[in-house]
Structure formats: structure tokens, C-alpha cells
Design an enzyme around this catalytic site. Structure first.
Site, PDB file in Angstrom:
ATOM      1  N   ARG A  99      12.125   8.752  -1.982  1.00  0.00           N
ATOM      2  CA  ARG A  99      10.966   9.448  -2.544  1.00  0.00           C
ATOM      3  C   ARG A  99      10.827  10.785  -1.820  1.00  0.00           C
ATOM      4  O   ARG A  99      10.057  10.919  -0.860  1.00  0.00           O
ATOM      5  CB  ARG A  99       9.702   8.598  -2.384  1.00  0.00           C
ATOM      6  CG  ARG A  99       9.795   7.239  -3.095  1.00  0.00           C
ATOM      7  CD  ARG A  99       8.546   6.391  -2.876  1.00  0.00           C
ATOM      8  NE  ARG A  99       8.671   5.085  -3.504  1.00  0.00           N
ATOM      9  CZ  ARG A  99       7.777   4.103  -3.390  1.00  0.00           C
ATOM     10  NH1 ARG A  99       6.669   4.307  -2.661  1.00  0.00           N
ATOM     11  NH2 ARG A  99       7.967   2.942  -3.983  1.00  0.00           N
ATOM     12  N   ASP A 233      -3.941  -4.063  -3.886  1.00  0.00           N
ATOM     13  CA  ASP A 233      -3.200  -3.694  -2.683  1.00  0.00           C
ATOM     14  C   ASP A 233      -3.513  -4.671  -1.557  1.00  0.00           C
ATOM     15  O   ASP A 233      -4.674  -5.055  -1.343  1.00  0.00           O
ATOM     16  CB  ASP A 233      -3.562  -2.274  -2.229  1.00  0.00           C
ATOM     17  CG  ASP A 233      -2.915  -1.207  -3.099  1.00  0.00           C
ATOM     18  OD1 ASP A 233      -1.992  -1.534  -3.858  1.00  0.00           O
ATOM     19  OD2 ASP A 233      -3.346  -0.035  -3.011  1.00  0.00           O
ATOM     20  N   SER A 249       1.861  -3.520  -2.756  1.00  0.00           N
ATOM     21  CA  SER A 249       1.181  -3.190  -4.002  1.00  0.00           C
ATOM     22  C   SER A 249       1.721  -4.170  -5.036  1.00  0.00           C
ATOM     23  O   SER A 249       2.940  -4.304  -5.178  1.00  0.00           O
ATOM     24  CB  SER A 249       1.482  -1.752  -4.413  1.00  0.00           C
ATOM     25  OG  SER A 249       1.074  -1.518  -5.741  1.00  0.00           O
TER      26      SER A 249
END
Length: 332
Positions: A99, A233, A249
């Protein structure tokens, strides 16, 4: 101070033990997973819809474009069908992702490693009660792991409470209306030790969501109460870091109704033409619940490390590396 090699051995033990406990708790079958998927299929995780995936052309596929995964949130649901997984069983895989738009912090790296899991459920299972039961099974796997780690002298003390606390994102907002979303997480985690916040992505009474969630995997819009939802979460309190750590998550995945509703809320109706979304709209994929559990973050929590770089190898700014070293933090 323990050596890097000693840390690596402890990391290996934590991952091996928890993976076994999780598989048993949720009846999961271990499978392999991809580092990349084809672009334009709708399979890659959009996260908050803003993060850019790494893209590249594949020569052997006539320069068709592939993308490095952000996570396998949607890919897993397809595999439930392809592997002919039975109801109330599921799959587990080691997910490795990049990411590049991630902001560095003690908890964040551009490299992400997590256990991605997905379970085949029935339509009747699409309830908050079933979501909570699943969370409790995961928490039990964590507790069993922690107990074994203590017995084997891999960790020095127990950190997890006896049970996990549940609260909706709306109730959390009402409890701490003057705090930011992240500050609310820290406050509730400090109070209870381990908390599952229900309803991430839907709008709260303040007009904002607790946190972002893509429109096309978790169902955050079909619950009847504001600030509720079929996802959430999983956070724990880290006394060493001094704030909460999000370990997971997860949530019940969208069905046709939820997908249509959430795409409309986000003004992303154009995605309904993508291959993955077409399968949801045609109701050809299993109902499912799933999520990701951070491997490095779990190791960081159990080993009471202050920085994720102490439990994973990644790329870091040289100035940051020097600063951390001065504080006795050695990056792998």
C-alpha cells in the site's frame, strides 16, 4: 535487549500457534493466495477508495494490466465457491500486500502482512448476533495463543482481558462526543483492554462515519439503527505503545441489496458492471463473513514492541531509522 534473531524466532512461534488456533476456531482450510490480480475486474480491495494500487503490464498476457493487491477481501469470496467450501467452514491464507499511499507511523508500513480468512454462511446468519459470535471465537483463539506463549516463555505477561467488549460506533461517539474517532478508540480500548466496534463505514448521528469502508465488501448499511452495521474493527490496548492497536477489520459481506445501496451512497454505481460485482448482483456467490488479522501487529502486541518495524522487514526513511535506533528500537 534480545537479538534480532531471537525476535524472529518468537515471531515464527506466534504466527504458527495463532494460525492453528484460528483454523480450529473457525473451521478454516489453508490455501495459497496471489500477490496480484488483474486490473478492471473489481476484485482488488479499494480500501477507502483513495489509495492507489501498484500497476504493471504482463508481457505474457499481451500487456494486460495487473495490480498488486491491497487485500484479498473480495478474492476470498470467489474462492469459497471455486473450492466448494461447505457452510460454516472457510478458508485462510497468508496475504502479502503493498500500500504505497500508506502514511508511516509506529503501526503503519507500506508492506502489509495479514491472515485473510473467509467463511461460508447462510442468509439467516447475516445478523449482528452471528457477527458477535464469530468475534468471540477469534478472541478465544487469541486468548489460547497468549496462554501458550506464556507457558513457553515467549512472552512475559498476559495482556488480554477475560472477555471482549462490544460497542456500536454510534454508542462510542455518544460516549466520547468531543473526541476524534481515533481518540475514541484509544479511550475505549484503555477502559476494556479489547473491544469490537460495530458499524464501520455508515454515517453516524454527527454526519460522519467512524472510519472509511469500501462500498463493495462489508455490509455497513442494512442495519436498522444508525451507527450500527454488520461489520466492525477489533482493537486492543497496548500499554507499551500507549494507545489502541487495530488487529482486525472484518464483517459480514454485502448481498445484492447492500451492494446496490452502498454503491448508490458512494456514487459508485458504475462499478456494478465489473466482473466481481456482477456475481454479487446475480447472487451467484456464497453469503460470507470474513476479514483480515494483522500478522505483524499481532506480533507487535504480544511481544510488546513499540514499532511495527521491529516485527517486519520493510523500507524506512534513513532519518527515522536513526531516530528509532537512538531510542533503542531496532528495525528488522
Amino acid at each position: 535487549m534480545e537479538t534480532k534473531l531471537q525476535t524472529e524466532r518468537k515471531i515464527e512461534e506466534i504466527k504458527n500457534i495463532f494460525q492453528q488456533k484460528l483454523r480450529k476456531a473457525l473451521q478454516l482450510h489453508k490455501i495459497s493466495s496471489p500477490l496480484m490480480v488483474m486490473d478492471g475486474t473489481g476484485i482488488n480491495d479499494d480500501l477507502n477508495g483513495l489509495e492507489r494500487p501498484l500497476k504493471f503490464k504482463v508481457k505474457a498476457l499481451q500487456d494486460a494490466q495487473a495490480v498488486i493487491v491491497h487485500s484479498l477481501a473480495k478474492w476470498k469470496r470467489i474462492k469459497l465457491k471455486e473450492y466448494e467450501i461447505r457452510v460454516h467452514e472457510g478458508i485462510l491464507t497468508d496475504m502479502h500486500a503493498l500500500r504505497p499511499d500508506e502514511d508511516y507511523s509506529p503501526l503503519h508500513s507500506i508492506y502489509v502482512d495479514q491472515w485473510d480468512w473467509e467463511m461460508y454462511i447462510t442468509k439467516k446468519d447475516r445478523t449482528i448476533a452471528f457477527l458477535k459470535t464469530t468475534v468471540e471465537k477469534i478472541f478465544s483463539a487469541l486468548k489460547e495463543t497468549e496462554s501458550q506463549l506464556l507457558q513457553e516463555n515467549i512472552i512475559a505477561s498476559l495482556l488480554l482481558p477475560e472477555r471482549i467488549h462490544f460497542i456500536t460506533a454510534e454508542d462510542l461517539y455518544q460516549k466520547y462526543p468531543t473526541l476524534t474517532a481515533k481518540e475514541r478508540e484509544h479511550a475505549i480500548a484503555r477502559e476494556f483492554g479489547a473491544v469490537f466496534i460495530i458499524g464501520i463505514g455508515g454515517e453516524l448521528s454527527c454526519g460522519k462515519a467512524h472510519d472509511g469502508r469500501a462500498a463493495d465488501y462489508d455490509d455497513w448499511s442494512t442495519a436498522t439503527e444508525i451507527g450500527n452495521g454488520l461489520n466492525g474493527d477489533f482493537i486492543v490496548w497496548s500499554p507499551v505503545v500507549g494507545h489502541s492497536i487495530e488487529l482486525s477489520s472484518m464483517g459480514i459481506r454485502v448481498d445484492k441489496i447492500a451492494l446496490e445501496k452502498q454503491l448508490k451512497i458512494r456514487a459508485e454505481e458504475d462499478k456494478s458492471s465489473l466482473h466481481y460485482h456482477q456475481q454479487i448482483l446475480a447472487e451467484s456467490l456464497p453469503y460470507s463473513i470474513g476479514g483480515g488479522i494483522g500478522q505483524s501487529r499481532l506480533c507487535m502486541f504480544f511481544l510488546q514492541k513499540k514499532h511495527v518495524g521491529e516485527v517486519q522487514s520493510s523500507v524506512w526513511d534513513e532519518n527515522l531509522k536513526t531516530e528509532l535506533q537512538q531510542h533503542g528500537i531496532q528495525l528488522l
